[in-house]
Design an enzyme around this catalytic site. Sequence first.
Site, PDB file in Angstrom:
ATOM      1  N   GLU A  47       0.849  -1.199   0.000  1.00  0.00           N
ATOM      2  CA  GLU A  47       0.000   0.000   0.000  1.00  0.00           C
ATOM      3  C   GLU A  47       0.882   1.247   0.000  1.00  0.00           C
ATOM      4  O   GLU A  47       1.917   1.277   0.678  1.00  0.00           O
ATOM      5  CB  GLU A  47      -0.842  -0.016   1.288  1.00  0.00           C
ATOM      6  CG  GLU A  47      -1.686   1.220   1.527  1.00  0.00           C
ATOM      7  CD  GLU A  47      -2.233   1.294   2.954  1.00  0.00           C
ATOM      8  OE1 GLU A  47      -1.522   0.859   3.898  1.00  0.00           O
ATOM      9  OE2 GLU A  47      -3.372   1.769   3.122  1.00  0.00           O
ATOM     10  N   ASN A 110      -7.055   6.088  -1.782  1.00  0.00           N
ATOM     11  CA  ASN A 110      -5.957   5.170  -1.495  1.00  0.00           C
ATOM     12  C   ASN A 110      -6.171   3.988  -2.443  1.00  0.00           C
ATOM     13  O   ASN A 110      -7.087   3.188  -2.258  1.00  0.00           O
ATOM     14  CB  ASN A 110      -6.028   4.751  -0.018  1.00  0.00           C
ATOM     15  CG  ASN A 110      -4.824   3.953   0.415  1.00  0.00           C
ATOM     16  OD1 ASN A 110      -4.118   3.382  -0.406  1.00  0.00           O
ATOM     17  ND2 ASN A 110      -4.598   3.894   1.721  1.00  0.00           N
ATOM     18  N   LYS A 127      -9.443   1.864  -1.947  1.00  0.00           N
ATOM     19  CA  LYS A 127      -9.660   1.340  -0.597  1.00  0.00           C
ATOM     20  C   LYS A 127     -11.022   1.742  -0.032  1.00  0.00           C
ATOM     21  O   LYS A 127     -11.341   2.931   0.068  1.00  0.00           O
ATOM     22  CB  LYS A 127      -8.545   1.851   0.320  1.00  0.00           C
ATOM     23  CG  LYS A 127      -8.527   1.255   1.721  1.00  0.00           C
ATOM     24  CD  LYS A 127      -7.273   1.753   2.461  1.00  0.00           C
ATOM     25  CE  LYS A 127      -7.099   1.184   3.839  1.00  0.00           C
ATOM     26  NZ  LYS A 127      -5.827   1.657   4.456  1.00  0.00           N
ATOM     27  N   GLU A 146      -6.376   8.771   7.592  1.00  0.00           N
ATOM     28  CA  GLU A 146      -6.852   8.315   6.282  1.00  0.00           C
ATOM     29  C   GLU A 146      -8.243   8.860   5.962  1.00  0.00           C
ATOM     30  O   GLU A 146      -8.545   9.135   4.807  1.00  0.00           O
ATOM     31  CB  GLU A 146      -6.861   6.783   6.234  1.00  0.00           C
ATOM     32  CG  GLU A 146      -5.461   6.201   6.147  1.00  0.00           C
ATOM     33  CD  GLU A 146      -5.479   4.747   5.739  1.00  0.00           C
ATOM     34  OE1 GLU A 146      -5.967   4.431   4.653  1.00  0.00           O
ATOM     35  OE2 GLU A 146      -5.003   3.916   6.553  1.00  0.00           O
ATOM     36  N   CYS A 172      -4.738  -2.978   2.919  1.00  0.00           N
ATOM     37  CA  CYS A 172      -4.465  -2.787   4.347  1.00  0.00           C
ATOM     38  C   CYS A 172      -5.669  -3.140   5.226  1.00  0.00           C
ATOM     39  O   CYS A 172      -6.029  -4.295   5.354  1.00  0.00           O
ATOM     40  CB  CYS A 172      -3.976  -1.359   4.585  1.00  0.00           C
ATOM     41  SG  CYS A 172      -3.238  -1.127   6.233  1.00  0.00           S
ATOM     42  N   ASN A 197       0.328  -0.935   5.575  1.00  0.00           N
ATOM     43  CA  ASN A 197       1.214  -0.144   6.447  1.00  0.00           C
ATOM     44  C   ASN A 197       0.571  -0.189   7.822  1.00  0.00           C
ATOM     45  O   ASN A 197      -0.425   0.499   8.056  1.00  0.00           O
ATOM     46  CB  ASN A 197       1.257   1.327   6.006  1.00  0.00           C
ATOM     47  CG  ASN A 197       2.035   1.568   4.726  1.00  0.00           C
ATOM     48  OD1 ASN A 197       3.182   1.992   4.752  1.00  0.00           O
ATOM     49  ND2 ASN A 197       1.395   1.320   3.590  1.00  0.00           N
TER      50      ASN A 197
END
Lengths: 314, 314
Positions: A47, A110, A127, A146, A172, A197
């Site tokens: 990611e 993302n 994402k 995020e 993730c 991450n």
Amino acid sequence: MARVLRIGGAQLGPIQKADSRQAVVARMLALLDQAKEAGCDLVVYPELALTTFFPRWYAEDIAEMDDYFEREMPNDAVKPLFDRAKDYGMGFCLGYAELVEEGGETHRFNTCILVDRDGKIAGKYRKVHLPGHADYDTSLRWQHLEKRYFEPGDLGFPVWRSMDANLGMCICNDRRWPETYRVMGLQEVEVVMLGYNTPVENQHTPDEAPALRMFHNQMSMQAGAYQNGTWVVGVAKCGVEDGHDLMAGSVIVSPDGEIVAEAKTREDELIVADCDLDKCTLNKTTIFNFAAHRRPEHYRMIIERTGSEPPAAE
Amino acid sequence: MARVLRIGGAQLGPIQKADSRQAVVARMLALLDQAKEAGCDLVVYPELALTTFFPRWYAEDIAEMDDYFEREMPNDAVKPLFDRAKDYGMGFCLGYAELVEEGGETHRFNTCILVDRDGKIAGKYRKVHLPGHADYDTSLRWQHLEKRYFEPGDLGFPVWRSMDANLGMCICNDRRWPETYRVMGLQEVEVVMLGYNTPVENQHTPDEAPALRMFHNQMSMQAGAYQNGTWVVGVAKCGVEDGHDLMAGSVIVSPDGEIVAEAKTREDELIVADCDLDKCTLNKTTIFNFAAHRRPEHYRMIIERTGSEPPAAE
């Protein structure tokens, strides 16, 4: 004839704020060369593979973070990776922050993409499950913004027929949600590719052992693999990045839920497994034969509720 | 103040065809006594706890199997269990084959009930995911005819507020499906109680190691516990029953997905754990805060499809 994809998981060590995309791509090329040497068909990168994990830093104006985003793909910095993978006839999966202008509006996601053996972008995923928070949280020792910098993905969980396989992606935190794997399982996914991450420490419970955090990470992928009869390739960005320790533990998980390859370091490292796609068949046709056994009439709450609601009082 | 339920998992060794319900209930009472001695609030018995696992046997006329079913609950054979648990002020969860006559029709379910401290039936669940097949399968060395003898459960996956806790139930194969836990998780379940009868050997893959089968069994419960922040109590009927070897491995799993109690034998055995219901809060309010993070608009396929469909061709 067995249908075998030899897949490489290209774990990356930390990327510091000061590191240029060119420096990172050089490391990714070195891993690609290793993967070529190892005979891989497909390589999975983490990611946000091109930069540090910037959502740990707060900016009042989110546009201040736009330097961490890619406006086109491939761009000049990433083109060498596309070119060399195409030369090698290898596909790859790459995570990055995506900025798109549409109808005068700016959207940030993302994102990860699947690039086929011909260097063509065969699939894009954005994402869906964004962890963390949108505003500065004074109770935390570091931020996880995020929800500030990205919109939730708007493309669902597609599965693509590419490289003679049914390939899906997630990113993730998505890997912890069984819905992620199930939606892809319902499209007969054979390989789920994902990068992550993830901090070594859970700052909500600083006394939680790193081994328990690793167990959660890997178990989520193992259960998703088993319950949907799919390979799962989970690839970390890891090590101490901008002073923040990220877990490693990249794995390739078989449709049995077993870890067949696992990273040994917290640095740039390639893990490799021969992923026999025919191994997906047993679970998909027996214990998890969805058509024979699933009962969606009893699953409606999964889409009819977002949050939980307690049962009626005693 | 911690909200702690001390729960006993009452694993049962094999029940042979010749064993009477009275003999089985006597064994269950002995386990209940042990649970009382251990200070338990609640005891969980296996699936189809009163008889042998009869779906391994074929009958042309399914009514020939009706002796394995209970027409009322409690009935004379089971009443001593209700009475003694009430005397002890303990709740329990009991699996059995249920036969109901409704509007001139006979219905058969694989059922379990939750009985509260006062001996009152507080909840009933009927197994949704019926494994196996409905007709005699000549390719198999033994039959698995749950789809022949039972209708799929028609009660969904309710959660009850009982004993100052949010309690849910499922049965055997249900535990392998993430939908099972998620529907209960959306009702803030704090303890999922389940029993199972699971062969040591997978006859579709006779070379599958028993350890891998046990891993699948336990991982499914561990993932369900972690991903929904709930305790899971999984209780086996085990050992060699009518010549068929059933796996043991009864466990109590914490909301962290960790096994905190595990059976050591393949016989009647009580496992015990203090289940602190407040331990459910962390996952439910942080990483798996459903209201903050779930995106049901991308889960629709989970209810819109029963079976899987492959992606469009390349």
